[in-house]
Design an enzyme around this catalytic site. Structure first.
Site, mmCIF file in Angstrom:
data_model
loop_
_atom_site.group_PDB
_atom_site.id
_atom_site.type_symbol
_atom_site.label_atom_id
_atom_site.label_comp_id
_atom_site.label_asym_id
_atom_site.label_seq_id
_atom_site.Cartn_x
_atom_site.Cartn_y
_atom_site.Cartn_z
ATOM 1 C CG HIS B 462 38.610 50.899 129.564
ATOM 2 N ND1 HIS B 462 39.335 50.991 128.276
ATOM 3 C CD2 HIS B 462 37.350 51.656 129.155
ATOM 4 C CE1 HIS B 462 38.992 51.905 127.354
ATOM 5 N NE2 HIS B 462 37.895 52.378 127.910
ATOM 6 C CG ASP B 466 42.485 50.429 122.597
ATOM 7 O OD1 ASP B 466 43.810 50.882 122.441
ATOM 8 O OD2 ASP B 466 41.995 49.578 122.097
#
Lengths: 359, 492
Positions: B462, B466
């Site tokens: 992450h 995204d």
């Protein structure tokens, strides 16, 4: 083909028939099945009052003696790339290369009647039956030499509590160039007390006389064996894959193929070698016992790679099998957390790959 | 009898204590390299007391006899000791293998002449032993006389147990077997021998006892875990016949668990994985899951399977999944990237080396197919076959196992629907494929139809990826698989 009572095993067949002697030929060319067949006969057939001869051939394989070190005896990398299997037999002696141009003969007797010279006289006698002027003779080291120079047969034996067997090879039409390339080690720096092999110049019998092909020779062996030991037996073909005929043989073949036997039975040895990796000379020192790495130390120049990398690699190698695939799995996992700075990554990868290549 | 039973049970204790004593002796004498398993030194006093009690009751300890290396034949006078099968303190029976010696290309298995406990090994591995000299010292059980040639004549004339009723004929059995019979009050003449010439073996005595008491005796007194004697059926029946009125169900005897924990250090691949996984979980992961309708792919594959087999290749669904992933990565190259340790720089990898998690004898390895962006589905299938064969035979090399840029894990082939895979460093994304299930779904005409459904669980780093990117990649991958014809349009 002799008639076998339905559902009887090989043991029952011979004991019921009260035969004084048997000549067998294996239908298989799988080295493990044939070695298992040898073991099975040794353990199950009662040889106190009788004796047996087994003739067998294998497709390409390397067979090392009971107490030998495969890394020292043959080129394992070459064998792996060519798909040539490695087997360890239960008898002593040196390393041999088997292929379909090589005949194996096993003489089973009781321990009291164990006489290798007598068996070798059968072999030389049979060859002379086929070609009377052939110059073959047995040496006092139990080899058979052709023309006084070329080794055409090597011997090994196994003695148990009450029974024994003596087996030997016979080169008829083996692939000699493959033989010599495969029986040369690719590992440097091995220190071991394992039984070393004694290399000799070899020649094929068929090079001497094209009529000496394996089937002719096997026929002559059978006749000569019967004549020497004084009985009359047809050559009976046995298929080692038939479990019903020889109960327990499949497990024996599986045991012979297990890593623990083939590699794990190697007497304790150490490797002290070095290799070049990305311009640096790396020293490697390992102790291996039962095929497992017991000690591992590396000498890596401090400016070349941070010392933690070498220490981590040595620590990860401790306690694993001295086997390229196990080491490859370990180094692949270590690579994931290795430094990703381009030059360090390259050096680390080179180091890891060279270590795997040593196995 | 009870004393002797205790003796049996504490023999492993004796063995350890004896080897401890011998270790003290040998540390000073330096005769042997002694590759023995060292016994732990911490023993409580209760054990030592037991040892003392043991010593006084074990009055039957016999003489220590040297077992000489007998003639091998062929006039051989010396051999090399190659391997010991026993160590000091081990109990051996007659005919057990003691060691392997080698002479002149012959490998000989030396078997024991006596029953007893090994007290001394005279030679190290690789030393020369001479025929006629002692090989080992065996502390025999009482009553065994050193016979010259026991191996050849199994019928021993020495007999110390006078209350054996041998009716007129001589029953053949070794002293160990005779003692076992005597301890259990069995007449040898009543036992049927299954050995050669009607010889009575240890198994025959054990079978005889089993038949008598209906119990199965533990196979050997030296195992750490004693198998609990199964509640004999004969004993249970009387309980069931007269159930006590207050207790509704009979209480079965509780088995006693004598198992022990086993601790061993992590080594090799496991140890390396600890490091890899620890580092991987420092990455903030996010998950994204979806369902893929593979009905059309299933049909396509069944049509193409024959063609592939005619070319000698086994075609599974994986080549399609892998190729579709590569096509997707062309549009979302960030998923095929790698960041450095400090997360300062991102490298977009040019090659799509898609890894496939594989269950092998070494553990869960991830070999990868190199340059999927250049390969056809068939070529991917060929490469997968090669990797699978290598994996199964334990022959995967470093080249196969390193250099991956993206991974798919077909955990569904074993089982499971949704998973939470962990990103494999230095990659940034991974997908886990659940099992292919046949489920009812609505089609465009609002009818319920049979559909082949598979769930996919993606995880990604992450820090650089995204949710939207992952979602779009997944949708693209999914669209290729749900409508395989569309793959043809974009195939490179």
């Amino acid at each position: 083909m002799a008639l076998v009572k339905k559902n009887s095993t090989l043991k029952e067949y011979f004991e019921d028939a009260w035969k004084a002697g048997i000549v067998l030929k294996s239908a298989s060319t799988d080295v493990f099945q044939n070695l298992a067949l040898e073991d099975w006969i040794h353990e199950h057939i009662d040889v106190q009052q009788r004796s047996a001869l087994l003739m067998w051939r294998n497709s390409s394989a390397v067979v090392i003696g009971r107490h030998q070190n495969p890394w020292q005896e043959c080129n394992l990398n070459l064998m792996r790339s060519m798909g040539i299997p490695l087997a360890r037999r239960r008898s002593g002696g040196g390393t041999v290369f088997h292929d379909l141009g090589n005949i194996n003969l096993t003489f089973f007797t009781s321990k009291k009647k164990y006489d290798r010279h007598r068996n070798l006289r059968v072999v030389t006698g049979a060859l002379k039956d086929l070609r009377p002027d052939l110059d073959v003779s047995a040496t006092d080291r139990f080899d058979i030499v052709l023309n006084g120079v070329y080794k055409i047969s090597g011997t090994a034996a196994k003695l148990g509590r009450t029974a024994a067997y003596h087996h030997c090879t016979l080169l008829c039409s083996s692939d000699r160039s493959l033989l010599s390339s495969v029986l040369q080690t690719n590992c440097k720096g091995i220190k071991s007390n394992a039984t070393p092999s004694v290399p000799s110049p070899v020649k094929n019998l068929q090079d001497e006389d094209p009529s000496l092909d394996p089937s002719a020779i096997m026929g002559a062996m059978a006749s000569r064996y019967c004549a020497e030991f004084g009985f009359d037996s047809p050559v009976i073909t046995v298929d080692p894959s038939v479990e019903q005929l020889m109960p327990g043989i499949q497990k024996m073949a599986a045991d012979l193929q297990a890593w623990e036997w083939v590699y794990g039975r190697t007497p304790k040895f150490s490797i002290c070698t070095s290799f070049m990796a990305e311009g640096a000379n790396i020293g490697l020192d390992m102790d291996i016992k039962n095929g497992i790495v017991e000690k591992c130390a590396m000498d890596i120049p401090h400016h070349w790679l941070p010392p933690e990398v070498g220490k981590e690699l040595c620590s990860a190698l401790m306690g694993i099998r001295f086997c390229p695939s196990e080491v490859a799995a370990v180094v692949a996992a270590l690579m994931r957390t290795a430094s990703r700075a381009p030059d360090l990554a390259k050096k680390t990868q080179s180091l890891y790959e060279n270590v795997v290549a040593v196995m | 009898m009870a004393a002797l039973t205790t003796v049996r049970g504490s023999l492993p204790v004796l063995r350890r204590l004896v080897s401890m004593q011998c270790l003290h002796k040998f540390c000073s004498s330096k005769v042997l390299k002694a590759p023995f398993v060292c016994a732990p030194y911490s023993y409580s006093t209760t054990l030592l007391q037991q040892h003392r009690f043991f010593r006084t009751s074990y009055a039957a300890a016999g003489p220590i006899l040297p077992f000489k290396l007998s003639d091998i034949g062929e006039g051989i006078m010396e051999v090399t000791v190659k391997e010991w099968y026993v160590k000091v303190g081990d109990r051996v029976s007659q005919f057990d293998s003691i060691c392997e010696v080698q002479s002149d290309k012959a490998s000989v298995t030396i078997t024991s002449r006596y029953d007893g406990v090994i007290r001394k090994l005279y030679y190290d591995v690789d030393s020369i032993a001479f025929v006629g000299t002692p090989l080992v010292d065996i502390e025999t059980d009482g009553g065994q006389a050193p016979e010259e040639d026991v191996m050849e004549t199994p019928a021993l004339s020495q007999e110390e147990h006078t209350h054996q009723h041998i009716r007129g004929h001589k029953t053949q059995a070794t002293p160990a077997v005779r003692r076992l019979a005597m301890e259990n009050n069995i007449k040898l003449s009543e036992v049927v021998g299954s050995g050669k010439d009607g010889r009575i073996l240890k198994e025959d005595i054990l079978n005889f006892i089993a038949k008598q008491t209906g119990a199965i005796l533990p196979p050997s007194p030296f195992q750490e875990i004693q198998p609990p004697p199964p509640a004999p059926a004969a004993a249970a029946k009387p309980q069931e016949k007269k159930p006590p009125p207050s207790i509704p169900t009979p209480i079965a005897p509780r088995p006693v668990f004598t198992g022990k924990d086993r601790t061993e250090p992590l080594k090799g691949f496991q140890k390396a994985m600890v490091k890899t996984m620890t580092a991987a979980l420092k990455i903030p992961h996010f998950g994204y899951k979806d369902e893929v309708d593979l009905t059309q792919l299933v049909r396509l594959r069944s049509e193409l399977k024959g063609v592939a087999e005619s070319r000698g290749v086994r075609l599974s669904y994986m080549p399609f999944f892998i190729k579709a992933a590569s096509l997707g990565l062309l549009h979302f190259p960030v998923l095929n990237a790698s960041v450095d340790e400090a997360c300062q720089n991102i490298t977009y990898k040019a090659a799509h080396n898609i890894g496939l998690a594989m269950d092998t004898p070494q553990g869960l390895l991830v070999p990868n197919v190199k340059n999927v962006q250049m390969l056809s589905v068939f070529e991917i299938a060929v490469e997968l076959n090669r990797l699978q064969t290598s994996g199964a035979s334990g022959q995967l090399g470093t080249a196969d196992l390193t250099g991956g840029t993206f991974t798919l894990s077909n955990i569904g082939s074993i089982g499971g629907t949704y998973a939470k895979p962990v990103v494999l460093l230095p990659e940034v994304a991974i997908g886990a494929l659940g099992k292919l299930q046949v489920l009812p779904r609505f089609n465009a005409k609002d009818e319920v139809v049979k559909a082949h459904i598979m769930n996919v669980s993606w995880s990604a780093d992450h820090r650089i990826i995204d949710g939207a990117t992952m979602c779009r990649f997944s949708n693209l991958w999914k669209s290729y698989l749900e409508n395989p014809a569309s793959m043809v349009l974009d195939l490179k």
